[in-house]
Design a protein around this motif. Sequence first.
Motif, PDB file in Angstrom:
ATOM      1  N   ARG A   1       4.457  -8.789   2.313  1.00 27.92           N
ATOM      2  CA  ARG A   1       3.881  -7.535   2.798  1.00 27.92           C
ATOM      3  C   ARG A   1       2.459  -7.738   3.300  1.00 27.92           C
ATOM      4  N   VAL A   2       1.701  -8.504   2.554  1.00 22.06           N
ATOM      5  CA  VAL A   2       0.321  -8.761   2.981  1.00 22.06           C
ATOM      6  C   VAL A   2       0.321  -9.594   4.268  1.00 22.06           C
ATOM      7  N   GLY A   3       1.251 -10.528   4.352  1.00 19.58           N
ATOM      8  CA  GLY A   3       1.330 -11.375   5.534  1.00 19.58           C
ATOM      9  C   GLY A   3       1.791 -10.629   6.766  1.00 19.58           C
ATOM     10  N   ALA A   4       2.604  -9.606   6.572  1.00 20.69           N
ATOM     11  CA  ALA A   4       3.128  -8.850   7.710  1.00 20.69           C
ATOM     12  C   ALA A   4       2.159  -7.771   8.161  1.00 20.69           C
ATOM     13  N   ALA A   5       1.154  -7.472   7.343  1.00 20.41           N
ATOM     14  CA  ALA A   5       0.239  -6.381   7.684  1.00 20.41           C
ATOM     15  C   ALA A   5      -0.602  -6.731   8.907  1.00 20.41           C
ATOM     16  N   ASP A   6      -0.809  -5.772   9.724  1.00 21.44           N
ATOM     17  CA  ASP A   6      -1.668  -5.924  10.894  1.00 21.44           C
ATOM     18  C   ASP A   6      -3.099  -6.231  10.429  1.00 21.44           C
ATOM     19  N   HIS A   7      -3.761  -7.124  11.135  1.00 21.32           N
ATOM     20  CA  HIS A   7      -5.128  -7.467  10.752  1.00 21.32           C
ATOM     21  C   HIS A   7      -6.064  -6.266  10.894  1.00 21.32           C
ATOM     22  N   THR A   8      -5.723  -5.366  11.771  1.00 25.25           N
ATOM     23  CA  THR A   8      -6.576  -4.194  11.949  1.00 25.25           C
ATOM     24  C   THR A   8      -6.271  -3.123  10.906  1.00 25.25           C
ATOM     25  N   CYS A   9      -5.175  -3.307  10.175  1.00 22.53           N
ATOM     26  CA  CYS A   9      -4.802  -2.300   9.169  1.00 22.53           C
ATOM     27  C   CYS A   9      -4.167  -2.983   7.972  1.00 22.53           C
ATOM     28  N   PRO A  10      -4.993  -3.607   7.138  1.00 20.09           N
ATOM     29  CA  PRO A  10      -4.483  -4.425   6.036  1.00 20.09           C
ATOM     30  C   PRO A  10      -3.850  -3.585   4.926  1.00 20.09           C
ATOM     31  N   GLN A  11      -3.191  -4.270   4.026  1.00 19.68           N
ATOM     32  CA  GLN A  11      -2.546  -3.619   2.893  1.00 19.68           C
ATOM     33  C   GLN A  11      -3.577  -3.197   1.834  1.00 19.68           C
ATOM     34  N   THR A  12      -3.305  -2.084   1.210  1.00 14.94           N
ATOM     35  CA  THR A  12      -4.132  -1.664   0.074  1.00 14.94           C
ATOM     36  C   THR A  12      -3.301  -1.786  -1.199  1.00 14.94           C
ATOM     37  N   MET A  13      -3.974  -1.751  -2.339  1.00 17.46           N
ATOM     38  CA  MET A  13      -3.291  -1.774  -3.629  1.00 17.46           C
ATOM     39  C   MET A  13      -2.252  -0.659  -3.713  1.00 17.46           C
ATOM     40  N   GLY A  14      -2.645   0.503  -3.316  1.00 14.32           N
ATOM     41  CA  GLY A  14      -1.765   1.658  -3.453  1.00 14.32           C
ATOM     42  C   GLY A  14      -0.518   1.556  -2.603  1.00 14.32           C
ATOM     43  N   ARG A  15      -0.708   1.097  -1.371  1.00 13.31           N
ATOM     44  CA  ARG A  15       0.437   0.965  -0.470  1.00 13.31           C
ATOM     45  C   ARG A  15       1.408  -0.082  -1.014  1.00 13.31           C
ATOM     46  N   LEU A  16       0.880  -1.179  -1.490  1.00 15.30           N
ATOM     47  CA  LEU A  16       1.724  -2.225  -2.071  1.00 15.30           C
ATOM     48  C   LEU A  16       2.513  -1.682  -3.263  1.00 15.30           C
TER      49      LEU A  16
ATOM     50  N   ASP B   1     -13.124   3.352   3.122  1.00  8.96           N
ATOM     51  CA  ASP B   1     -12.948   4.199   1.936  1.00  8.96           C
ATOM     52  C   ASP B   1     -13.205   3.340   0.714  1.00  8.96           C
ATOM     53  N   ARG B   2     -14.354   3.507   0.124  1.00  6.87           N
ATOM     54  CA  ARG B   2     -14.776   2.550  -0.899  1.00  6.87           C
ATOM     55  C   ARG B   2     -14.056   2.716  -2.227  1.00  6.87           C
ATOM     56  N   ARG B   3     -13.127   3.694  -2.292  1.00  9.87           N
ATOM     57  CA  ARG B   3     -12.262   3.737  -3.473  1.00  9.87           C
ATOM     58  C   ARG B   3     -11.177   2.675  -3.371  1.00  9.87           C
ATOM     59  N   SER B   4     -10.840   2.319  -2.138  1.00 12.63           N
ATOM     60  CA  SER B   4      -9.644   1.535  -1.857  1.00 12.63           C
ATOM     61  C   SER B   4      -9.934   0.034  -1.792  1.00 12.63           C
ATOM     62  N   GLN B   5      -9.002  -0.766  -2.260  1.00  9.79           N
ATOM     63  CA  GLN B   5      -9.133  -2.220  -2.199  1.00  9.79           C
ATOM     64  C   GLN B   5      -8.140  -2.792  -1.202  1.00  9.79           C
ATOM     65  N   LEU B   6      -8.644  -3.636  -0.285  1.00 11.22           N
ATOM     66  CA  LEU B   6      -7.754  -4.314   0.647  1.00 11.22           C
ATOM     67  C   LEU B   6      -7.320  -5.649   0.055  1.00 11.22           C
ATOM     68  N   VAL B   7      -6.078  -6.019   0.328  1.00 11.35           N
ATOM     69  CA  VAL B   7      -5.554  -7.298  -0.149  1.00 11.35           C
ATOM     70  C   VAL B   7      -5.294  -8.181   1.063  1.00 11.35           C
ATOM     71  N   LEU B   8      -5.869  -9.380   1.048  1.00  9.26           N
ATOM     72  CA  LEU B   8      -5.761 -10.285   2.196  1.00  9.26           C
ATOM     73  C   LEU B   8      -5.188 -11.627   1.776  1.00  9.26           C
ATOM     74  N   LEU B   9      -4.454 -12.240   2.703  1.00 12.17           N
ATOM     75  CA  LEU B   9      -3.851 -13.543   2.461  1.00 12.17           C
ATOM     76  C   LEU B   9      -4.924 -14.634   2.588  1.00 12.17           C
ATOM     77  N   THR B  10      -4.950 -15.549   1.649  1.00 10.04           N
ATOM     78  CA  THR B  10      -5.792 -16.738   1.801  1.00 10.04           C
ATOM     79  C   THR B  10      -5.020 -17.801   2.585  1.00 10.04           C
ATOM     80  N   GLU B  11      -5.707 -18.868   2.915  1.00 10.58           N
ATOM     81  CA  GLU B  11      -5.060 -20.020   3.556  1.00 10.58           C
ATOM     82  C   GLU B  11      -3.886 -20.501   2.695  1.00 10.58           C
TER      83      GLU B  11
END
Lengths: 162, 162
Positions: free
Chosen positions: A53-68, A100-110
């Motif tokens: 899910r994190v890998g498929a997310a658009d770079h302009t609209c990353p995944q959040t904890m809640g969405r995951l 939105d500083r309540r929200s956490q984005l999750v990003l893929l590392t290398e």
Amino acid sequence: MTVSELESDVAGEITIRDFGMLLGTASRLERIAAKEIERECGISHAMFEVLMRVGAADHTCPQTMGRLACDMILTSGGMTRLVDRMVKAGYVSRTPSPTDRRSQLVLLTEAGEHKLAEVKDVYSAALGRHFAGPLSAAQRDALRSALQVLDDKARLELGGLG
Amino acid sequence: MTVSELESDVAGEITIRDFGMLLGTASRLERIAAKEIERECGISHAMFEVLMRVGAADHTCPQTMGRLACDMILTSGGMTRLVDRMVKAGYVSRTPSPTDRRSQLVLLTEAGEHKLAEVKDVYSAALGRHFAGPLSAAQRDALRSALQVLDDKARLELGGLG
DNA sequence: TAAGATTGATTGCTCAATCTTT
DNA sequence: AAAGATTGAGCAATCAATCTTA
């Protein structure tokens, strides 16, 4: 007991049986696939789902904890801990959302990208053997359309979890 | 990347998506149904599944711990504890098998029979709303036949659990 | 006030080891 | 040896409460 009551009882029994088959089959197949991933790639099925899910997310609209959490049918607490473990393992990073500083984005590392690519191949192969292979094309289409109907309704019913 | 590699990649992506739908839908529906049972009847979905299987067993050939565990896709240790709780709650009793003293038979108590009847109605109604109702007769038939194929193979693959 | 995320407490599972019976 | 069941240890989920930002 009237005839119509009897009929509805029988229908109920059949429905229970069919639903039991849905749950049981899904559970068995998940176990089979999860074991294969775990053994061959050393990662849990849940972590792999997050990677996808994190890998498929658009770079302009990353995944959040809640969405995951919502997509994966976990409570927010459960997702917090799952992502904790993935951060510790080096697969993803967390960063506060700038908008939105309540929200956490999750990003893929290398490392997460590499692992994702690796597991995807193993997973596709496993599903080919245990899921896609045994079904005819017509059966797959039928299965997909039935599940789509059910899932749409179920998502409405559930909303967010916690 | 050749055309056939590309095609197989796409097929893999679709398969992963379809399988994700199977697992997700099953999980969502189980959550919905389990919550309804829990709220209206004060019993977990897992306990209800045991009640159904024990209740359906022929009196001349009762359920054993091992058979229940296999059918419900639990490890034997998990089933031991689930039945422990059900005995404590008064729904079932355990007794050593007369023909094989390694084996434990699980039997429905009076209270278990009453609870089973009560939950079955609630469960049937819930499944009518969330599972059977949204599908056409043709969709249900197609779903059943596809799942049957998958389940047969999966049971072979899994065997006993532990 | 509510939404997003995290934390503490609890529950229920799996895994591995063990005991009894076959 | 092997099969059925149970137990101890450990892990990962839920639930409820809390903290921060909107």
